[in-house]
Every structure is written in C-alpha cells, then in structure tokens.
Write a protein that holds these residues in place. Structure first.
Motif, PDB file in Angstrom:
ATOM      1  N   ILE A 232      40.800  32.994  46.503  1.00  0.00           N
ATOM      2  CA  ILE A 232      40.741  33.903  45.672  1.00  0.00           C
ATOM      3  C   ILE A 232      41.170  33.355  44.372  1.00  0.00           C
ATOM      4  N   SER A 233      40.680  33.757  43.035  1.00  0.00           N
ATOM      5  CA  SER A 233      40.774  33.231  42.020  1.00  0.00           C
ATOM      6  C   SER A 233      42.357  33.115  41.434  1.00  0.00           C
ATOM      7  N   LYS A 234      42.811  31.862  41.387  1.00  0.00           N
ATOM      8  CA  LYS A 234      44.245  32.058  41.174  1.00  0.00           C
ATOM      9  C   LYS A 234      44.724  32.250  39.598  1.00  0.00           C
ATOM     10  N   ASP A 235      43.920  32.001  38.567  1.00  0.00           N
ATOM     11  CA  ASP A 235      44.127  32.337  37.334  1.00  0.00           C
ATOM     12  C   ASP A 235      44.250  33.850  37.217  1.00  0.00           C
ATOM     13  N   ILE A 236      43.376  34.639  37.889  1.00  0.00           N
ATOM     14  CA  ILE A 236      43.421  35.884  37.782  1.00  0.00           C
ATOM     15  C   ILE A 236      44.507  36.725  38.522  1.00  0.00           C
ATOM     16  N   PHE A 237      44.662  36.327  39.828  1.00  0.00           N
ATOM     17  CA  PHE A 237      45.530  36.806  40.691  1.00  0.00           C
ATOM     18  C   PHE A 237      46.950  36.473  40.223  1.00  0.00           C
ATOM     19  N   ALA A 238      47.276  35.425  39.595  1.00  0.00           N
ATOM     20  CA  ALA A 238      48.644  35.155  39.012  1.00  0.00           C
ATOM     21  C   ALA A 238      49.348  36.463  38.308  1.00  0.00           C
ATOM     22  N   THR A 239      48.098  37.086  37.580  1.00  0.00           N
ATOM     23  CA  THR A 239      48.668  37.997  36.719  1.00  0.00           C
ATOM     24  C   THR A 239      48.856  39.281  37.306  1.00  0.00           C
ATOM     25  N   CYS A 240      48.779  39.503  38.556  1.00  0.00           N
ATOM     26  CA  CYS A 240      48.903  40.820  39.268  1.00  0.00           C
ATOM     27  C   CYS A 240      50.438  40.916  39.438  1.00  0.00           C
ATOM     28  N   PRO A 241      50.621  42.530  39.173  1.00  0.00           N
ATOM     29  CA  PRO A 241      52.079  42.701  39.322  1.00  0.00           C
ATOM     30  C   PRO A 241      52.553  42.710  40.848  1.00  0.00           C
ATOM     31  N   SER A 242      53.661  42.244  41.138  1.00  0.00           N
ATOM     32  CA  SER A 242      54.171  42.020  42.617  1.00  0.00           C
ATOM     33  C   SER A 242      54.967  43.434  43.141  1.00  0.00           C
ATOM     34  N   ASP A 243      54.428  43.742  44.229  1.00  0.00           N
ATOM     35  CA  ASP A 243      55.144  44.980  44.704  1.00  0.00           C
ATOM     36  C   ASP A 243      54.819  45.167  46.070  1.00  0.00           C
ATOM     37  N   SER A 244      55.630  45.865  46.918  1.00  0.00           N
ATOM     38  CA  SER A 244      55.162  46.156  48.109  1.00  0.00           C
ATOM     39  C   SER A 244      54.360  47.465  48.278  1.00  0.00           C
ATOM     40  N   ILE A 245      53.819  47.929  49.605  1.00  0.00           N
ATOM     41  CA  ILE A 245      52.760  48.720  49.696  1.00  0.00           C
ATOM     42  C   ILE A 245      53.739  50.039  49.586  1.00  0.00           C
ATOM     43  N   ASP A 246      54.794  50.027  49.996  1.00  0.00           N
ATOM     44  CA  ASP A 246      56.013  51.275  50.157  1.00  0.00           C
ATOM     45  C   ASP A 246      56.116  51.656  48.596  1.00  0.00           C
ATOM     46  N   TYR A 247      56.515  50.727  47.708  1.00  0.00           N
ATOM     47  CA  TYR A 247      56.656  51.131  46.551  1.00  0.00           C
ATOM     48  C   TYR A 247      55.505  51.555  45.638  1.00  0.00           C
ATOM     49  N   ALA A 248      54.473  50.663  45.855  1.00  0.00           N
ATOM     50  CA  ALA A 248      53.315  50.966  45.027  1.00  0.00           C
ATOM     51  C   ALA A 248      52.443  52.167  45.436  1.00  0.00           C
ATOM     52  N   VAL A 249      52.360  52.331  46.598  1.00  0.00           N
ATOM     53  CA  VAL A 249      51.530  53.475  47.124  1.00  0.00           C
ATOM     54  C   VAL A 249      52.240  54.699  47.998  1.00  0.00           C
ATOM     55  N   MET A 250      52.792  54.288  48.969  1.00  0.00           N
ATOM     56  CA  MET A 250      53.225  54.776  50.215  1.00  0.00           C
ATOM     57  C   MET A 250      54.385  56.232  49.770  1.00  0.00           C
ATOM     58  N   GLU A 251      55.172  55.751  48.692  1.00  0.00           N
ATOM     59  CA  GLU A 251      56.246  56.563  48.496  1.00  0.00           C
ATOM     60  C   GLU A 251      55.797  57.338  47.335  1.00  0.00           C
ATOM     61  N   LYS A 252      54.684  57.173  46.771  1.00  0.00           N
ATOM     62  CA  LYS A 252      54.213  58.127  45.557  1.00  0.00           C
ATOM     63  C   LYS A 252      52.894  58.911  46.100  1.00  0.00           C
ATOM     64  N   THR A 253      52.147  58.476  47.259  1.00  0.00           N
ATOM     65  CA  THR A 253      51.269  59.393  47.619  1.00  0.00           C
ATOM     66  C   THR A 253      51.548  60.881  48.379  1.00  0.00           C
ATOM     67  N   ALA A 254      50.791  61.899  48.198  1.00  0.00           N
ATOM     68  CA  ALA A 254      50.983  62.947  48.977  1.00  0.00           C
ATOM     69  C   ALA A 254      50.349  63.045  50.241  1.00  0.00           C
TER      70      ALA A 254
END
Length: 468
Positions: A232-254
């Motif tokens: 995977i492109s390191k230069d691009i992926f290094a700019t990605c926010p760091s978060d768990s699937i629970d916080y990023a999606v599961m706790e927010k989805t209906a």
C-alpha cells in the motif's frame, strides 16, 4: 464470503513469549498451531473464499510461511505501511475486495483470538451472514462467563431474526458495573469480530468517516505487487486518521446488529487469560513444557527450553524463554506492559527479538557471545539463499553440521557438506545457499571489533532487502 484476518497486533502483554518481531498471533500458545493458523483453520467448515490477511511489513514473511505450512497459498497479504488501527485496515481490505466489481460479504477476524468450539462458531457465522446480506453491519457479542473489566460490552436491543439490533456500545466498565451488566442478561462482551457486505461497510465509512474513506481509496489505488504481497502507498496511507471500527463506524451507524456467540472465546490478552482457558491439573495449575511444581496452586508455568520448578506459591505466572524469565502474581500479570515499556525505552534487544530470530530464508539462534565473538546456529530452508553481503567489522567461520551449503566468497563458489568448514574474511562479498532437499544446519563463529546485525551491506537479495 471472504475472511479478513487482522494480523497487525504487537501482543506486548504476553512478553517474554510475544515480542515486536514475533508477536502472539505467530506463536503456538493454545495448541500445536500458531494463533493465526488456528484462526484460518477454524474456517475449514465454512464456504469461503481465500482470506485477505492484513499485517505489518516486518511480519510479511512470517504470514506467508505460516500460511504455507497449512497449505494456504492463495491468500491476499496486504502490507499496512504504518499502523492506523482497525477501521483503516478493514477499509483497505474492503476496497481491495471490491476493486474488480465484486461485492463479497466480509468476515473480519482478529488473528490472535481463541475459539474453542469451532462448530458453534461456524453455525453463528451462517446466522450473521443472513443479517449481513440484508445490509446490516454485524458484530459478534460473546455470552459473558463472568464479570470482566477488560472488555467493552454491547447491549442487545430488539430481536432481529436470529440476532439483535445493537442498542448501545459501552466502554470497559469497573467491576460493579460489569457485574450489573452480566446479571442483567442484556449485555455481551465486544469480541472485535464483524461481518458485512464490503459495499455496505464502505458506504457507512464514507458517511461517518469521510476523510478516512478518501485516504484509503487513494492509497489502495496505488498498490504494488511484491512477491506474495500487496504493498500500500505509505506516503498516502500515513495521512489517514487512526481510529477503531467501533468508534469510526459501529457506534454511529443505525444498521448495527449483533449475533451472540458462546463458543469458548478469549482474546488471549494476558497470561492470566491463558490460565483461565487452559487445562488445569488437580491443583488448578496450567503447565507447558518441562516443569516441576511442589505445593503450588492456581498457577500458570510455561517453560520453553529448560526445567522450571516452582515451590510453595499460589496464583503466579512463570514464563521462561531462552533469554528471559518473567514471574508475576497472576492478578498483576497485565502490568507487564510497564516492563515492556522499560525494555523499549532502554533499547534492550529483548523488547523486539527472541534469541532465535526468524528470517524469510530460515532462522538463527545466538547461542553464545563475548567481547569480540558471537556464536550462532543457522538454519537455512531447502532451496533458500541469504543475501549477497559484506561486513566491515567482522570475519566469520562457518561449520556445516548437516545438509549441503553452496558458499560464495568473492568470485569463488564452494560446495560444503557435513563436517566441512570455510572462512569468510572481513570485507569479503559472500553468500550462503541451501541447494538441497533438507534443512541446512551450520554453526557460525563471528569475530571482530563490532558484531551488530546492522554491520551488513546487502548487494542483492531475493526478498527485496538489498542496499545496493
């Protein structure tokens, strides 16, 4: 259905067995197979595509070799260039799975969990798949066996087929709150295992974490194939926010749903959890290896390569490896992170490596060393070759114990067999290859002013590690 195996953890709470270069998912802690091998093998009764495995770049050859050992040779191994928690890792797998216009159902599993009842697990996978194909983001809620403060909890909502809607995700509680949760029958341990259609997850990620979705989409568009691996492109992926699937999606989805699981699950998060799940003797002890216990109760003793005796103790953990011994009260075994942090801060080699270090070509075991010498036992797998290299500060003597060695020193190549030896002078360009059908075993004696592993200049290497 396509399994996605998350294999990027460090497993620091199981030091000294688990270390940065060989974390717990690559260790045989609960059976003769390693934990990642167990994770893949328990899917044998499930109709599934070959797995996608996401790991750190430094562990890529461990993953490939351990999959080869269980005859899995068609998995996708995605190399995460930097750690960004579970949500981006799963996003990479989902984007890769849909790159050719397909839309599989993803079964997301950690590589380092224990599940003792595979048949029940497989049955609940089928129940989760029904909900996933209805557009739900499904998690597996573990039926709790006791109040536990080390897990997050999921509160079940309304019944939904053979599962439940998710009413609430809650953080790791204190003991009183955990007891209330378990007594209510409405709360389940959060396993960190999931199932959903790849497209459904990506839509939810785009909605709830748009920056993460955008960065992961750009990074996956610039993948490169390297041997068995997808970079995977390191230069691009290094700019990605760091978060768990629970916080990023599961706790927010209906659309979060839950299927319950009562199958002897453990995240094997500490030595005490291995005692809890292990087979105990009449005194409540779990023992591994050559052990001798007298007047000892309710303890976990793991001996790697020598006799370990424990006398007159209760509720302890004793773990012996070739280069370290750890003794702890079982109730305090999770505090081992303080020890690991100390080792890391002071740059102790025991933080990262075992005495025996695994490489793509085999392994080496540093069996003795002094001021100006080091002795290693080197094992080279059939057909493998070390890099063409040179050392500035050390000479080496090689003695073949078993097998056959092709040794190149500068412009000369020599075939060595059992009981033959060769000298590698300082500054000589040299290479070692096993052309045979059995492992090559040899003893290496290094001598010189500096014997560190970083005194290697690689000129060519079949594993992509060359400097020149």
């Amino acid at each position: 259905m396509k399994p996605v195996i998350l294999a990027g953890g460090t497993g620091s709470r199981l030091w000294p067995k688990s270390r940065a270069a060989l974390p717990k998912q690559f260790l045989a802690l609960t059976s003769d197979q390693t934990m990642i091998q167990e994770t893949v093998m328990r899917l044998a009764g499930v109709d599934a595509l070959p797995p996608s495995i996401i790991c750190n770049e430094e562990h890529r050859f461990l993953v490939a070799e351990q999959m080869r050992q269980i005859n899995i040779d068609n998995s996708d191994i995605l190399l995460e260039p930097v750690g960004r928690n579970t949500a981006p890792a799963i996003a990479l797998a989902a984007l890769h799975a849909t790159a050719n216009g397909e839309d599989p159902t993803l079964l997301v599993l950690a590589a380092d969990h224990l599940i003792q009842d595979s048949a029940t697990f497989q049955a609940q996978i089928k129940q989760a798949q029904i909900l996933a194909e209805q557009g739900k983001l499904v998690t597996f809620g573990i039926v709790p066996t006791q109040p536990h403060t080390g897990y997050g909890y999921i509160k079940a909502g309304a019944a939904m087929g053979n599962g439940f809607a998710v009413s609430q995700f809650v953080e790791k509680p204190d003991m009183d709150t955990a007891t209330q949760y378990v007594n209510s029958g409405e709360y389940f341990w959060n396993s960190g295992m999931f199932m959903f259609k790849a497209s459904v997850f990506l839509k939810a990620l785009e909605l709830h974490a748009p920056e993460m979705f955008t960065v992961c989409s750009k990074a996956i568009a610039q993948t490169e194939r390297d041997l068995d691996f997808i970079r995977i492109s390191k230069d691009i992926f290094a700019t990605c926010p760091s978060d768990s699937i629970d916080y990023a999606v599961m706790e927010k989805t209906a659309d979060a749903a839950m299927v319950t699981l009562d199958a002897g699950w453990s995240d094997v998060g500490s030595w005490s959890s291995l005692w809890e799940t292990g087979k105990k003797d009449s005194s409540g002890n779990v023992t591994i290896g050559d052990t001798l216990l007298e007047s000892t109760t309710n303890s976990y003793v793991n001996a790697e390569d020598c006799l370990v005796s424990v006398i007159g103790l209760d509720d302890v953990v004793v773990v012996q490896t070739k280069d370290a011994v750890m003794v702890a009260n079982k109730k305090n075994s999770e505090q081992i992170k303080a020890v690991v942090n100390h080792l890391k801060k002071h740059k102790r080699p025991e933080f990262e490596f075992h005495r025996e270090v695994f490489r793509p070509w085999g392994s080496y075991d540093s069996i003795d060393e002094g001021g100006r010498f080091k002795v290693k036992r080197i094992t080279v797998k059939p057909g493998e070759k070390l890099s063409v290299q040179m050392h500035h500060h050390r000479a080496e003597h090689w003695v073949v114990v078993s097998g056959t060695a092709n040794v190149t020193v500068n412009d000369d190549t020599t075939m060595l067999t059992e009981n033959e030896s060769i000298y590698i002078p300082i500054g000589a360009v040299h290479a070692l290859e096993n052309p045979g059908k059995i492992p090559l075993e040899l003893i290496e004696v290094q001598s010189g002013a500096y014997l560190g592993e970083d005194d290697i200049v690689r000129f060519s290497d079949r594993y992509g590690r060359s400097d020149k």
